[in-house]
Design a protein around this motif. Sequence first.
Motif, short mmCIF file in Angstrom:
data_model
loop_
_atom_site.label_atom_id
_atom_site.label_comp_id
_atom_site.label_asym_id
_atom_site.label_seq_id
_atom_site.Cartn_x
_atom_site.Cartn_y
_atom_site.Cartn_z
N MET A 1 0.84 -1.20 0.00
CA MET A 1 0.00 0.00 0.00
C MET A 1 0.87 1.25 0.00
O MET A 1 0.60 2.24 0.63
N ASN B 1 -7.21 2.41 -4.32
CA ASN B 1 -6.20 1.36 -4.23
C ASN B 1 -5.03 1.81 -3.36
O ASN B 1 -4.50 1.04 -2.55
N GLY C 1 -5.85 1.40 0.21
CA GLY C 1 -6.23 0.05 0.58
C GLY C 1 -7.72 -0.22 0.61
O GLY C 1 -8.18 -1.09 1.36
N SER D 1 -9.79 -0.62 -2.39
CA SER D 1 -10.30 -0.91 -3.73
C SER D 1 -11.54 -1.79 -3.69
O SER D 1 -12.39 -1.72 -4.60
N GLN E 1 -12.00 3.33 7.79
CA GLN E 1 -12.18 3.29 6.34
C GLN E 1 -12.68 4.63 5.82
O GLN E 1 -12.22 5.12 4.77
N ARG F 1 -9.83 7.04 5.61
CA ARG F 1 -8.97 6.74 4.47
C ARG F 1 -9.59 7.24 3.17
O ARG F 1 -8.89 7.71 2.28
N GLU G 1 -4.67 1.86 11.08
CA GLU G 1 -4.86 1.77 9.63
C GLU G 1 -4.76 3.14 8.97
O GLU G 1 -4.28 3.26 7.84
N ASN H 1 -1.04 4.27 9.09
CA ASN H 1 -0.24 3.57 8.08
C ASN H 1 -0.30 4.28 6.74
O ASN H 1 0.71 4.38 6.02
N VAL H 2 -1.49 4.77 6.36
CA VAL H 2 -1.63 5.49 5.09
C VAL H 2 -0.82 6.78 5.13
O VAL H 2 -0.11 7.12 4.18
N ASP I 1 2.90 6.08 4.90
CA ASP I 1 3.33 5.78 3.54
C ASP I 1 3.44 7.04 2.70
O ASP I 1 4.38 7.20 1.90
#
Length: 269
Positions: free
Chosen positions: A1, A148, A151, A153, A167, A170, A200, A203-204, A207
């Motif tokens: 990801m 995508n 994470g 998709s 979610q 994100r 979660e 983490n995005v 990245d």
Amino acid sequence: MRPNTDSPAVAGSAAAGPMVSFDNVSKNWGENHVLKALNFEVRAGEKVSIIGPSGSGKTTILRILMTLETPTQGLVKVDGDVLWDVKAGDRPRETRQMRATRRKIGMVFQQFNLFPHMTALENIMEAPVQVLGMNKGEAKERAVELLNLVGLSKHMDHTPPQMSGGQQQRVAIARALAMRPKVLLFDEPTSALDPELIGEVLNVIRDLAHSTDMTMLMVTHEMRFAEEISDRVVMFDHGRAVESGPPAQIFKDPQEERTRTFLRAVLQH
């Protein structure tokens, strides 16, 4: 990801000067001086975390950049363009240049602010189509790529009530990226999440911080996360930047007593 730094969906900047600059910026609400003659810069591509107690002016900085708040006075520039130029006593109006400069900035709020009747895909497509005038085919292609990236998709046809808080946040990050901002702002992006969902979202953001040259400015109470992802950490208190430096200095060897006191209080929990 991990994001592709060459992706057209994730824009960066190669500007030589500061990407964001506050020059003698104040914000008052009556007798409450929220920002006090603030001088503050963020370099192009720099990842900066702002820490400090509630009410110290941290979020006001982001809201001024988003033109959700008007400074009482001072000059604010983004990517070399003037966003605010307020003389004491002035009541500035929105201008075409302000709107154009504002489009260089994306923001992820504490609350997700998604349209509940739209799918994740539609939430991400909405602003590029309505604000940028992008055709729906291109907007959909970008939205799919961004889902995508974060994470999700498999959730593109889900509406917000069908998704967890993590979610939804994100999706909100993907929505902000859809406008290809040069500066991405985060206002305590995990504060509305249950503890098990925080990771979660972090983490995005992690990245994005490690894999893109996008300028990022984050207000956070996640001290260990700020230490990990930041190029610089700025400690705010009573509308002023008390201390600024690399994470190792701020968290391991702070120079100011106010910083030491604050970190002792928040890190013991």
